[in-house]
Design a protein around this motif. Structure first.
Motif, PDB file in Angstrom:
ATOM      1  N   VAL A 183      -4.874 -19.656  -6.611  1.00  0.00           N
ATOM      2  CA  VAL A 183      -4.398 -20.203  -5.341  1.00  0.00           C
ATOM      3  C   VAL A 183      -5.419 -19.974  -4.224  1.00  0.00           C
ATOM      4  O   VAL A 183      -5.559 -20.785  -3.317  1.00  0.00           O
ATOM      5  N   LYS A 184      -6.140 -18.877  -4.300  1.00  0.00           N
ATOM      6  CA  LYS A 184      -7.091 -18.515  -3.229  1.00  0.00           C
ATOM      7  C   LYS A 184      -8.473 -18.252  -3.803  1.00  0.00           C
ATOM      8  O   LYS A 184      -8.979 -17.127  -3.700  1.00  0.00           O
ATOM      9  N   PRO A 185      -9.092 -19.253  -4.405  1.00  0.00           N
ATOM     10  CA  PRO A 185     -10.373 -19.012  -5.085  1.00  0.00           C
ATOM     11  C   PRO A 185     -11.473 -18.524  -4.153  1.00  0.00           C
ATOM     12  O   PRO A 185     -12.412 -17.868  -4.604  1.00  0.00           O
ATOM     13  N   LEU A 186     -11.354 -18.832  -2.881  1.00  0.00           N
ATOM     14  CA  LEU A 186     -12.451 -18.497  -1.969  1.00  0.00           C
ATOM     15  C   LEU A 186     -12.204 -17.232  -1.159  1.00  0.00           C
ATOM     16  O   LEU A 186     -13.043 -16.845  -0.348  1.00  0.00           O
ATOM     17  N   GLU A 187     -11.051 -16.613  -1.366  1.00  0.00           N
ATOM     18  CA  GLU A 187     -10.774 -15.439  -0.530  1.00  0.00           C
ATOM     19  C   GLU A 187     -11.704 -14.277  -0.888  1.00  0.00           C
ATOM     20  O   GLU A 187     -11.906 -13.951  -2.051  1.00  0.00           O
ATOM     21  N   ARG A 188     -12.261 -13.674   0.156  1.00  0.00           N
ATOM     22  CA  ARG A 188     -13.133 -12.516  -0.002  1.00  0.00           C
ATOM     23  C   ARG A 188     -12.603 -11.398   0.883  1.00  0.00           C
ATOM     24  O   ARG A 188     -12.136 -11.662   1.993  1.00  0.00           O
ATOM     25  N   ASN A 189     -12.692 -10.184   0.403  1.00  0.00           N
ATOM     26  CA  ASN A 189     -12.274  -9.079   1.246  1.00  0.00           C
ATOM     27  C   ASN A 189     -13.447  -8.624   2.102  1.00  0.00           C
ATOM     28  O   ASN A 189     -14.438  -8.106   1.585  1.00  0.00           O
ATOM     29  N   THR A 190     -13.331  -8.818   3.404  1.00  0.00           N
ATOM     30  CA  THR A 190     -14.404  -8.418   4.315  1.00  0.00           C
ATOM     31  C   THR A 190     -13.934  -7.299   5.249  1.00  0.00           C
ATOM     32  O   THR A 190     -14.687  -6.852   6.102  1.00  0.00           O
ATOM     33  N   ARG A 191     -12.713  -6.878   5.084  1.00  0.00           N
ATOM     34  CA  ARG A 191     -12.174  -5.887   6.015  1.00  0.00           C
ATOM     35  C   ARG A 191     -12.449  -4.479   5.525  1.00  0.00           C
ATOM     36  O   ARG A 191     -11.913  -4.056   4.500  1.00  0.00           O
ATOM     37  N   TYR A 192     -13.263  -3.779   6.269  1.00  0.00           N
ATOM     38  CA  TYR A 192     -13.582  -2.383   5.948  1.00  0.00           C
ATOM     39  C   TYR A 192     -12.575  -1.502   6.669  1.00  0.00           C
ATOM     40  O   TYR A 192     -12.611  -1.371   7.896  1.00  0.00           O
ATOM     41  N   VAL A 193     -11.670  -0.922   5.929  1.00  0.00           N
ATOM     42  CA  VAL A 193     -10.649  -0.052   6.517  1.00  0.00           C
ATOM     43  C   VAL A 193     -11.106   1.391   6.319  1.00  0.00           C
ATOM     44  O   VAL A 193     -11.192   1.874   5.186  1.00  0.00           O
ATOM     45  N   ASP A 194     -11.397   2.042   7.424  1.00  0.00           N
ATOM     46  CA  ASP A 194     -12.019   3.369   7.378  1.00  0.00           C
ATOM     47  C   ASP A 194     -10.954   4.459   7.204  1.00  0.00           C
ATOM     48  O   ASP A 194     -10.734   5.276   8.096  1.00  0.00           O
ATOM     49  N   ALA A 195     -10.310   4.466   6.048  1.00  0.00           N
ATOM     50  CA  ALA A 195      -9.204   5.404   5.843  1.00  0.00           C
ATOM     51  C   ALA A 195      -9.099   5.836   4.388  1.00  0.00           C
ATOM     52  O   ALA A 195      -9.421   5.077   3.479  1.00  0.00           O
ATOM     53  N   VAL A 196      -8.644   7.058   4.235  1.00  0.00           N
ATOM     54  CA  VAL A 196      -8.232   7.571   2.927  1.00  0.00           C
ATOM     55  C   VAL A 196      -6.809   8.067   3.131  1.00  0.00           C
ATOM     56  O   VAL A 196      -6.514   8.706   4.136  1.00  0.00           O
ATOM     57  N   MET A 197      -5.924   7.740   2.208  1.00  0.00           N
ATOM     58  CA  MET A 197      -4.563   8.234   2.377  1.00  0.00           C
ATOM     59  C   MET A 197      -3.938   8.647   1.059  1.00  0.00           C
ATOM     60  O   MET A 197      -4.341   8.185  -0.006  1.00  0.00           O
ATOM     61  N   THR A 198      -2.968   9.514   1.162  1.00  0.00           N
ATOM     62  CA  THR A 198      -2.204   9.922  -0.011  1.00  0.00           C
ATOM     63  C   THR A 198      -1.086   8.916  -0.245  1.00  0.00           C
ATOM     64  O   THR A 198      -0.386   8.539   0.694  1.00  0.00           O
ATOM     65  N   ILE A 199      -0.928   8.500  -1.487  1.00  0.00           N
ATOM     66  CA  ILE A 199       0.224   7.656  -1.805  1.00  0.00           C
ATOM     67  C   ILE A 199       1.436   8.574  -1.945  1.00  0.00           C
ATOM     68  O   ILE A 199       1.409   9.511  -2.735  1.00  0.00           O
ATOM     69  N   PRO A 200       2.471   8.315  -1.140  1.00  0.00           N
ATOM     70  CA  PRO A 200       3.586   9.274  -1.104  1.00  0.00           C
ATOM     71  C   PRO A 200       4.258   9.470  -2.459  1.00  0.00           C
ATOM     72  O   PRO A 200       4.257   8.577  -3.309  1.00  0.00           O
ATOM     73  N   LYS A 201       4.822  10.623  -2.629  1.00  0.00           N
ATOM     74  CA  LYS A 201       5.614  10.935  -3.811  1.00  0.00           C
ATOM     75  C   LYS A 201       6.729   9.899  -3.961  1.00  0.00           C
ATOM     76  O   LYS A 201       7.367   9.505  -2.982  1.00  0.00           O
ATOM     77  N   GLY A 202       6.940   9.466  -5.191  1.00  0.00           N
ATOM     78  CA  GLY A 202       8.026   8.512  -5.432  1.00  0.00           C
ATOM     79  C   GLY A 202       7.620   7.068  -5.249  1.00  0.00           C
ATOM     80  O   GLY A 202       8.429   6.167  -5.471  1.00  0.00           O
ATOM     81  N   THR A 203       6.388   6.822  -4.826  1.00  0.00           N
ATOM     82  CA  THR A 203       5.924   5.449  -4.611  1.00  0.00           C
ATOM     83  C   THR A 203       4.893   5.084  -5.670  1.00  0.00           C
ATOM     84  O   THR A 203       3.908   5.796  -5.842  1.00  0.00           O
ATOM     85  N   LEU A 204       5.113   3.987  -6.376  1.00  0.00           N
ATOM     86  CA  LEU A 204       4.135   3.506  -7.349  1.00  0.00           C
ATOM     87  C   LEU A 204       3.107   2.612  -6.674  1.00  0.00           C
ATOM     88  O   LEU A 204       3.364   2.044  -5.613  1.00  0.00           O
ATOM     89  N   PHE A 205       1.945   2.491  -7.306  1.00  0.00           N
ATOM     90  CA  PHE A 205       0.903   1.630  -6.748  1.00  0.00           C
ATOM     91  C   PHE A 205       0.150   0.978  -7.898  1.00  0.00           C
ATOM     92  O   PHE A 205       0.193   1.452  -9.038  1.00  0.00           O
ATOM     93  N   PRO A 206      -0.539  -0.124  -7.609  1.00  0.00           N
ATOM     94  CA  PRO A 206      -1.323  -0.796  -8.647  1.00  0.00           C
ATOM     95  C   PRO A 206      -2.712  -0.153  -8.708  1.00  0.00           C
ATOM     96  O   PRO A 206      -3.559  -0.412  -7.861  1.00  0.00           O
TER      97      PRO A 206
END
Lengths: 357, 357
Positions: A183-206
């Motif tokens: 659906v989005k063949p041309l999408e590129r990630n250009t956003r540099y998010v200057d963060a590190v975070m803990t994924i909270p307990k009980g929350t799944l992530f990919p």
């Protein structure tokens, strides 16, 4: 220390870089300043007769399918073939405390300032400082320079817990599934998010395996990338499977999972049509897998990663076989994986008992 | 639309800006381009005889303590005095769907590019697009331009849920508690993190009232800032209290809470010695309050914010009175607040029945 002296890289003797590949590793040239002093474990996928060229000056060991079969014998059945899931063989044979794994289409990214990002250094920082899974800190990683715990953060939780996993991100080609790629063949990630975070307990992530580091001593046996690729009904869910299992076990054992920095530059979008074929079963299976993992409860006496993982394999067999027979095979493979892990990584107690299990 | 024409601001007739203050509102000059077309509700704290000057050209209503007492009668007891917790009176008298609240020591921040940040516009964006509390998206807000859900994100969860709260952050003076202020008097937040994210279901966070927006229709009755300041044993926990209650109720009702952008520039650190006096009871009480809120369960028949809040007040009375008698008073005030809310905000059903409760 004088400027001219190259500083000893962090954890030089305690970290392996695991790279699954089917091609010559020219991409390492770009990583030379950051990787050259570390040891590489290369897991060659596909035809073992093929020769993989590694640029000169790197310290590495390389395993192809013949090596895997020789080392694991019948237990080699738990290691995927023709899928980057085979990388977890590298975790098995590593003897180090930490592992960083990266795909061979990942290049060095740059900060907005133009500075090249030393991804490995940031992963090590993430792994060496604690996580905060029990309460959210709105200014992100409270242990970073210039940041702290904000007002209202309970003091009893400010020591944090040991970090088991550091999940890095990708500039340029984002890690999308096949439908989104289409659906989005041309999408590129250009956003540099200057963060590190803990994924909270009980929350799944990919969890994506492209740019990932972990503490092998704390969580290694949970980092099994499943049965994918050749002879299997599914692909591209290897890292997802490892991520769900790992997160559930980290939550149970009180370990932390971080995501955010560092970025790598992901150069090449994989073919969305091929991906769709690999993924389509996963796309509907995951609708049942996620609720399963969200409701998994591990008993208190599961106090090691191995025990947790074996218990998880039982629950997979009991509750997911109705989704597809594949999950019976996968549950078996999970057990085989732990057997292989314990064989190649005997605990000090096993050694002193002279037992080889 | 031609460049010269000022575009109609978003939600101009559906949003009130609530400002608690004890001084002349000169800070509004800096916000003029962003706030002037909106309606302001100013809640004057402290001596009602004092005149608060509002810069010309702003559309506002102003309430002092005499107004609060006149409008609420005996129920005015639930509105704090000599504490910015009084701001929640503004939420009560607003007739709009959305509220943005900001402190009078907050100025316009700038992006790293130097562009002035329209905080209100970003809050509105946050509130108008869905939240994703059930699964973590590693590329942050999947609805933002240039981003999406990553591989492995269940498709059934991609519609998200309505967003109830948008929690903005602060450059310059971070929102630290008194002990941290004392230990790090010179720390300034200079890190601009270009992200908005949903706080996962089941995870509490420290909600700061300095730069906060919410959907009053969805969550207004939970935004009670408690009993603080004059005559109370505690201060500076007004927004924390509101945040814990709000998050628990949002989780129960399937509503989203976002944090991250927009930043404001927080100009002035409050006095850490004064803050310590206000906070010290909160600092040890919160060690019991957080586990309480982490384990709160609301019954299924609590299907409105009001019902949830009344139920929560009962649990506060039953379980927190052992922490301090203050929580009995607070539980009473929570009930009074809901009575006041329903009196000033009769539901259409109440109106058509001719009942004024």
């Amino acid at each position: 220390m004088a400027e001219a002296v190259t500083p000893t890289p962090l954890l030089k003797d305690e970290l392996d870089i695991v790279i699954p590949t089917i091609r010559n590793l020219d991409f390492l040239e770009m990583w030379r300043p950051f990787f050259q002093q570390y040891h590489l474990i290369i897991v060659q996928d596909g035809d073992p007769a093929k020769t993989i060229k590694v640029p000169e000056g790197f310290d590495y060991e390389l395993y192809n399918r013949n090596d895997i079969n020789r080392i694991l014998g019948p237990k080699a059945s738990c290691i995927s073939f023709k899928d980057s899931a085979c990388r977890c063989f590298g975790y098995l044979v590593s003897k180090k405390k930490y592992v960083f794994t990266i795909d061979d289409d990942c290049f060095v990214a740059t900060e907005p300032s133009g500075k090249k990002i030393n991804a490995l250094e940031q992963h090590i920082k993430n792994l060496l400082c604690p996580s905060t899974p029990f309460f959210f800190n709105t200014l992100y990683d409270p242990y970073r320079g210039g940041a702290d715990f904000v007002r209202g953060y309970p003091f009893s939780l400010r020591e944090g817990v040991p970090t088991a996993v550091s999940h890095g991100l990708w500039l340029n080609i984002p890690d999308y599934d096949a439908p989104t790629q289409l659906v989005k063949p041309l999408e590129r990630n250009t956003r540099y998010v200057d963060a590190v975070m803990t994924i909270p307990k009980g929350t799944l992530f990919p969890m994506c395996g492209m740019n990932l580091a972990f503490n092998r001593e704390l969580i290694g046996p949970a980092m099994y990338f499943g049965l994918m690729g050749d002879g299997q009904p599914i692909g591209r869910y290897d890292d997802m499977w490892a991520g769900w299992c790992t997160k559930v076990i980290c939550d149970h054992l009180g370990l932390g999972v971080k995501t955010g920095l560092p970025y790598i530059y992901h150069s090449k979008a994989s073919n969305p049509f091929v991906n769709l074929k690999k993924e389509y079963k996963g796309i509907y299976w995951q609708e049942e897998l996620i609720p399963f993992f969200q409701s998994v409860a591990l008993p208190k006496d599961c106090n090691t990663v191995q025990k947790c993982y074996i218990e998880l394999s039982k629950q997979v067999r009991a509750k997911l076989s109705k989704v597809d027979d594949y999950f019976v095979k996968l549950a078996d493979a999970m057990v085989t994986w732990i057997e292989a892990w314990d064989e190649l990584n005997p605990s000090p107690a096993d050694l002193s008992n002279g037992s080889s299990k």
